[in-house]
Design a protein around this motif. Structure first.
Motif, PDB file in Angstrom:
ATOM      1  N   ASP A  54       0.170 -12.030  -1.583  1.00 36.36           N
ATOM      2  CA  ASP A  54       0.381 -13.391  -0.635  1.00 36.36           C
ATOM      3  C   ASP A  54       1.814 -13.058  -0.378  1.00 36.36           C
ATOM      4  O   ASP A  54       2.025 -13.677   0.807  1.00 36.36           O
ATOM      5  N   GLU A  55       2.863 -12.769  -1.032  1.00 41.64           N
ATOM      6  CA  GLU A  55       4.020 -12.498  -0.765  1.00 41.64           C
ATOM      7  C   GLU A  55       4.366 -11.438   0.528  1.00 41.64           C
ATOM      8  O   GLU A  55       4.811 -11.346   1.479  1.00 41.64           O
ATOM      9  N   GLU A  56       3.356 -10.230   0.266  1.00 41.32           N
ATOM     10  CA  GLU A  56       3.305  -9.411   1.180  1.00 41.32           C
ATOM     11  C   GLU A  56       2.829  -9.939   2.635  1.00 41.32           C
ATOM     12  O   GLU A  56       3.115  -9.372   3.834  1.00 41.32           O
ATOM     13  N   ARG A  87      -2.988  -1.512   2.718  1.00 38.44           N
ATOM     14  CA  ARG A  87      -1.971  -0.836   2.853  1.00 38.44           C
ATOM     15  C   ARG A  87      -1.187  -0.778   1.308  1.00 38.44           C
ATOM     16  O   ARG A  87      -0.756   0.568   0.947  1.00 38.44           O
ATOM     17  N   VAL A  88      -1.136  -1.734   0.719  1.00 37.75           N
ATOM     18  CA  VAL A  88      -0.517  -1.634  -0.642  1.00 37.75           C
ATOM     19  C   VAL A  88      -1.327  -0.829  -1.783  1.00 37.75           C
ATOM     20  O   VAL A  88      -0.515  -0.077  -2.611  1.00 37.75           O
ATOM     21  N   GLY A  93       0.947   3.783  -9.078  1.00 41.12           N
ATOM     22  CA  GLY A  93       1.658   3.271 -10.059  1.00 41.12           C
ATOM     23  C   GLY A  93       2.020   1.790 -10.060  1.00 41.12           C
ATOM     24  O   GLY A  93       3.572   1.546 -10.012  1.00 41.12           O
ATOM     25  N   MET A  94       1.231   0.851  -9.401  1.00 39.87           N
ATOM     26  CA  MET A  94       1.961  -0.565  -9.378  1.00 39.87           C
ATOM     27  C   MET A  94       0.966  -1.474  -9.732  1.00 39.87           C
ATOM     28  O   MET A  94      -0.315  -1.133  -9.881  1.00 39.87           O
ATOM     29  N   VAL A  95       1.339  -2.785  -9.765  1.00 39.75           N
ATOM     30  CA  VAL A  95       0.413  -3.832 -10.323  1.00 39.75           C
ATOM     31  C   VAL A  95       0.518  -4.772  -9.030  1.00 39.75           C
ATOM     32  O   VAL A  95       1.484  -5.215  -8.819  1.00 39.75           O
TER      33      VAL A  95
END
Length: 195
Positions: A54-56, A87-88, A93-95
């Motif tokens: 949502d922030e992105e 894209r994200v 290595g992310m949550v």
């Protein structure tokens, strides 16, 4: 927490980080399930970057989600949400915490299933309603009977959320406890994959 407990917690987090490799962890579920709060704690445990879709989306659109819904409609919001998540998910290595409707979209769900490990944070309606009632930025709940609207969304979405790789119950405990539950559930998921 005692030192042996901390050491065990750290060892489990390290084991999970190793099992994940670079694959993202994506948290799905209803608004108010705790995806952002639990996601931040999970990312800290795994020494990963945390992102909130949502922030992105707000950054990409340069407007708030309520403004996007009001000016462009839900269909345009969902299309933008899918582009942002696609894209994200290319990042290692992310949550990622997603909005409540993201996993419901068939294309977005397909992307998440192909690129990440998904975790459904499942919560009962009373917990969800109490949490979402604290904030006024929920466009889908701007109705005459927000609780009934939430109930209908639960009925529609829970069968779809159940397609996530792992389900963890979000309940009224410190969110650190739920983050620990996510680590345990993901480790169990990987052990089951090995069997």
């Amino acid at each position: 927490m005692t030192r042996p407990d901390l050491a065990l917690r750290q060892a489990r987090a390290e084991e999970l980080a190793e099992r994940l490799g670079g694959r993202p962890v994506v948290l799905v579920g209803m608004m108010g399930a705790g995806k952002t709060t639990v996601g931040r704690r999970l990312a800290a445990r795994l020494n990963r970057q945390f992102l909130d879709s949502d922030e992105e989306i707000e950054k990409a659109a340069q407007m708030s989600i309520p403004e996007i819904f009001e000016q462009r409609g839900e269909a345009e919001f969902r299309a933008g949400e899918m582009r942002v998540i696609a894209r994200v998910l290319k990042q290692q290595g992310m949550v990622l915490a997603t909005g409540g409707g993201a996993f419901v979209n068939v294309e977005t769900r397909g992307l998440i299933k192909a690129e990440a490990v998904s975790v459904w944070l499942k919560a009962e309606i009373d917990i969800l309603f109490e949490r979402v009632s604290r904030r006024s930025n929920r466009p889908l709940l701007k109705t005459a009977n927000p609780r009934e609207t939430l109930r209908k969304l639960i009925d529609e979405r829970y069968p779809i959320y159940a397609e996530a790789d792992v389900t963890v119950i979000s309940r009224d405990v410190p969110q650190d406890v739920v983050a620990a539950d996510v680590v345990d559930a993901l480790l169990a998921y990987f052990k089951q994959q090995d069997a």
